[in-house]
Design an enzyme around this catalytic site. Structure first.
Site, PDB file in Angstrom:
ATOM      1  N   GLU A 114       0.854  -1.196   0.000  1.00  0.00           N
ATOM      2  CA  GLU A 114       0.000   0.000   0.000  1.00  0.00           C
ATOM      3  C   GLU A 114       0.878   1.229   0.000  1.00  0.00           C
ATOM      4  OE1 GLU A 114      -1.959  -0.087   3.848  1.00  0.00           O
ATOM      5  OE2 GLU A 114      -2.494  -2.170   3.529  1.00  0.00           O
ATOM      6  N   LYS A 313      10.682   3.831   2.371  1.00  0.00           N
ATOM      7  CA  LYS A 313      10.528   5.274   2.162  1.00  0.00           C
ATOM      8  C   LYS A 313      11.075   5.665   0.801  1.00  0.00           C
ATOM      9  CE  LYS A 313       9.942   7.370   6.314  1.00  0.00           C
ATOM     10  NZ  LYS A 313       9.566   8.684   6.545  1.00  0.00           N
ATOM     11  N   CYS A 407      19.353  46.624   5.116  1.00  0.00           N
ATOM     12  CA  CYS A 407      18.568  46.285   3.928  1.00  0.00           C
ATOM     13  C   CYS A 407      19.449  46.402   2.683  1.00  0.00           C
ATOM     14  CB  CYS A 407      17.377  47.235   3.830  1.00  0.00           C
ATOM     15  SG  CYS A 407      16.433  47.011   2.308  1.00  0.00           S
ATOM     16  N   CYS A 410      17.880  49.584   0.542  1.00  0.00           N
ATOM     17  CA  CYS A 410      17.890  50.984   0.988  1.00  0.00           C
ATOM     18  C   CYS A 410      18.864  51.231   2.140  1.00  0.00           C
ATOM     19  CB  CYS A 410      16.479  51.416   1.381  1.00  0.00           C
ATOM     20  SG  CYS A 410      15.909  50.633   2.899  1.00  0.00           S
ATOM     21  N   CYS A 425      12.842  44.885   6.724  1.00  0.00           N
ATOM     22  CA  CYS A 425      13.312  46.253   6.537  1.00  0.00           C
ATOM     23  C   CYS A 425      12.156  47.149   6.962  1.00  0.00           C
ATOM     24  CB  CYS A 425      13.668  46.499   5.071  1.00  0.00           C
ATOM     25  SG  CYS A 425      13.844  48.268   4.732  1.00  0.00           S
ATOM     26  N   CYS A 431      11.598  52.300   0.763  1.00  0.00           N
ATOM     27  CA  CYS A 431      12.394  51.201   0.230  1.00  0.00           C
ATOM     28  C   CYS A 431      11.689  50.684  -1.030  1.00  0.00           C
ATOM     29  CB  CYS A 431      12.501  50.121   1.311  1.00  0.00           C
ATOM     30  SG  CYS A 431      13.377  48.644   0.812  1.00  0.00           S
TER      31      CYS A 431
END
Ligand code: IVH
Length: 671
Positions: A114, A313, A407, A410, A425, A431
């Site tokens: 199965e 598996k 960031c 920016c 950010c 930005c």
């Protein structure tokens, strides 16, 4: 008391609805349309409401769940809930077969192969053909009673078909979340800024453990059954018992097969390693079981798994490659995602160049460094992920990764909100990707629905400097639009018309369109209804916002922060001047007042007017209807013949009990 006629009708409706449910959810071949189903369901619900003595836990009406909060009760399993020994190797499957043949002393062995469903296990007990209890695996000895949640799963029979089932038995199965439900759920979660589930298995397990079964009912779980346990099973083989269970109404996989040789077994494994990808839910392997119950008994059990079964598996497809560098991407919401640049590698039929690294914790957990040889995997998820590092191949002198602290677009210092896995950010009005995200959101169909400006046009207008924020949209002129690449006069006219039309958008949607973090469509509606104008929201304190249904600390804080920003206020002033609606119109909703704002009210018993009318009044005055009395209830409106248990509970919790006329006075008093 219900008449004999009503009793008969209720019984007929239940049988009919059970039959339609089975056709739809188990057999996938409905014979009636939704309208017929809904009508029968509504009729049954009404009969049950009018005749409470006929209510029953196995009625199809319980499938919609209830929002009453429960704690799970621990239940001891009658038969311990075992797991399976696992292997990834076909040689070990051959060894398993050899061992079985040797220990049983026969070569005439039947196996059942199965699929192994990838979800979370439950054991369901049926007594006299009625679902009595559903329990999770827990520690194998005892688990949680999740009966109310399992009852909402449409493919689980509440009452069995036929008559030839044992008086009492248990059936085990796997609760799974079909891929279609999973995608829908994650889409909704992302929209609400909630962390999406990593895979359908986690989503199924998380959903089954929710306290609110009404929410469970909405999530579209399914259940596949694979094991019948009984003192007197109908047949002496596993396969026949499961086929019998299917005839009682259970969903049993059609993809199981009897195999008599190792070659048959290996053929099944090879076939399903590929074909499983076409199934509507995840499977992570196959299970091979001895078919004869007598032989199963002879083989017996190990501590945690039976000796007569083994799981094979399937391998997730993996590849090794070099991590060249890590980029940080800024999403439209300001969320930072680290992305690995890889030396291109072939994996499951495609060339993989980039893989998501999720967040800082993941990088730290696996100690992933530039220059490492990493293991890339394509599992259930679409984007390949890095699941590990081959540290033996790490170059000398490599340095641990230092996560970005500013960031990449920016340069603003990143923040990591408590309880969230991602960095953000915070410069949402300065930005570029975030501004663009806000513009795209603002023009989108569910927000201002500006025809003519799709994502692409919005991007182009932003890049060309035509718009730098959402207020600039209302300064656009035909001349300036025509100047854009591939933009004709007709399209420009369309856009201008779309912009003008958007000024009619009702206030709740305008509020949603502003793109205040965590304020989704529903929340925007609730806040708009409660405060009625943008100025009122702007002047509201966090405490006042918290009184709105579904607004918690995180949302309240986000709203006050939004209005504390002078840049946002300047934009709002410009939008106001352009003529956008910043107040509720009379026709927006039929709200009568907000006198019951934030109040949770239970209505119980019989009244001079239909109970539904009272419930509608509660909502129209901003209150919330609750099904049961809890410590969070504000009022109990008590009618004639209300249940003594509810009354007692309300008295014990010190909840205000009011009559129908007191309630009417409350809402009709001038404020
Ligand atoms: S038979 C004693 N059959 O896999 C036999 N289990 O790793 C017990 N599972 O706890 C299980 N599909 O949650 C069986 N076709 C299948 C299965 C299956 C999924 C799960 C089940 C079990 C776990 C064992």
């Amino acid at each position: 008391m219900a008449t004999e006629e009503i009793i008969q009708r209720v019984s007929f409706l239940r049988k009919e609805l059970d039959r339609l449910n089975h056709e739809y959810y188990v057999l996938n071949s409905p014979t009636a349309d939704d309208f017929v189903y809904d009508r029968l369901m509504a009729e049954l619900a009404e009969l049950e409401q009018r005749n409470p003595e006929l209510q029953s836990p196995d009625s199809p009406t319980v499938r919609v769940g209830s929002d009453i909060i429960r704690e799970f009760v621990q239940v001891k399993h009658r038969y311990p809930m075992l797991s399976l020994s696992n292997t990834y190797s076909k040689e070990e499957i051959e060894e398993f077969d050899a061992r079985i043949r040797k220990e049983t002393g026969t070569d005439d062995i039947e196996y059942v192969c199965e699929l192994k469903f990838d979800g979370t296990a439950v054991g369901l007990t049926y007594r006299n053909g009625v679902l009595a209890q559903a329990v999770t695996r827990g520690d194998g000895e005892q688990g949680d009673d999740v009966t109310a949640n399992v009852r909402t799963i449409r493919s689980v029979p509440l009452r069995l078909q036929g008559t030839d089932y044992p008086e009492e038995f248990e059936i085990r199965g796997e609760v799974v979340m079909p891929l279609s439900s999973f995608e829908r759920l994650n889409g909704e979660r992302e929209e609400k800024n909630q962390t999406p589930f990593a895979n359908p298995r986690n989503a199924a397990a998380g959903t089954l453990k929710m306290q609110d079964s009404a929410e469970v009912a909405k999530r579209g779980l399914d259940c596949c059954f694979y094991f019948l346990l009984s003192e007197n099973p109908p047949f002496d083989t596993h396969f026949d018992n499961l086929q019998k269970a299917a005839s009682w109404g259970f969903k049993v996989s059609p993809n199981m097969r009897i195999c008599r040789s190792i070659d048959d077994i290996l053929q099944f494994l090879n076939q399903w390693d590929t074909e499983r990808k076409n199934l509507p839910y995840d499977t992570d392997g196959a299970v091979i079981k001895v078919n004869s119950l007598a032989l199963q008994n002879r083989m017996g059990l190990r501590a945690k798994s039976p000796r007569w079964a083994v799981a094979y598996k399937f391998k997730a497809e993996q590849a090794y490659t070099l991590l060249l560098s890590i980029d940080y991407q800024v999403g439209r919401t300001g969320a930072i995602t680290p992305v690995a640049n890889l030396q291109p590698v072939q994996l499951a039929g495609t060339t993989v160049r980039r893989a998501s690294l999720h967040n800082a914790e993941q990088i730290e957990l696996h100690d992933i460094r530039t220059g490492d040889t990493v293991i890339v995997e394509k599992g259930g998820e679409i984007i390949p992920k890095i699941v590990g590092v081959d540290k033996t191949r790490r170059p000398a002198g490599s340095e641990p990764t230092t996560y970005a602290d500013t960031c990449p677009v920016c340069g603003t210092k990143l923040v990591k909100p408590a309880g969230e896995a991602k960095h953000y950010c915070p410069n949402d009005s300065g930005c570029a990707p975030q501004i663009l995200g806000k513009i795209e959101h603002f023009v989108s169909r569910r927000a201002m629905n500006i025809e003519g400006i799709g994502e692409e046009t919005a991007d182009l207008m932003f890049e060309e400097g035509l718009i730098r924020n959402i207020a600039d949209i209302y300064d656009l002129t035909k001349d300036r639009i025509v100047g854009l690449e591939r933009m004709g006069s007709r399209s420009a006219d369309n856009i201008i018309e779309g912009i003008n039309k958007s000024k009619e958008t009702p206030f709740p949607r305008v509020l949603f369109a502003l793109g205040i973090r965590y304020v989704g469509e529903t929340t925007a509606k609730k806040i708009a209804l409660a405060f009625r104008s943008l100025d009122a929201i702007r002047n509201a304190s966090a405490e006042e916002l918290l009184l709105v249904d579904e607004v918690g600390d995180r949302i309240a804080q986000s709203v006050t922060q939004y209005f504390a920003d002078s840049g946002n206020i300047a934009i709002i002033e410009r939008l106001k001047a352009a003529g956008l609606k910043f107040e509720l119109d009379a026709g927006d909703v039929e709200m009568l007042s907000d006198k019951l704002q934030g109040k949770s009210i239970v209505v119980s018993g019989n009244f001079s007017r239909p109970r539904d009318e009272l419930k509608q009044l509660i909502e129209k005055h901003g209150g919330k209807n609750a099904a049961g009395v809890t410590s969070n209830t504000d009022y109990l409106i008590a009618g004639d013949k209300m249940g003594p248990a509810k009354l007692q509970k309300a008295e014990k919790l010190g909840i205000k009990i009011i009559s129908e006329s007191e309630f009417m006075k409350m809402i009709n008093e001038p404020s």
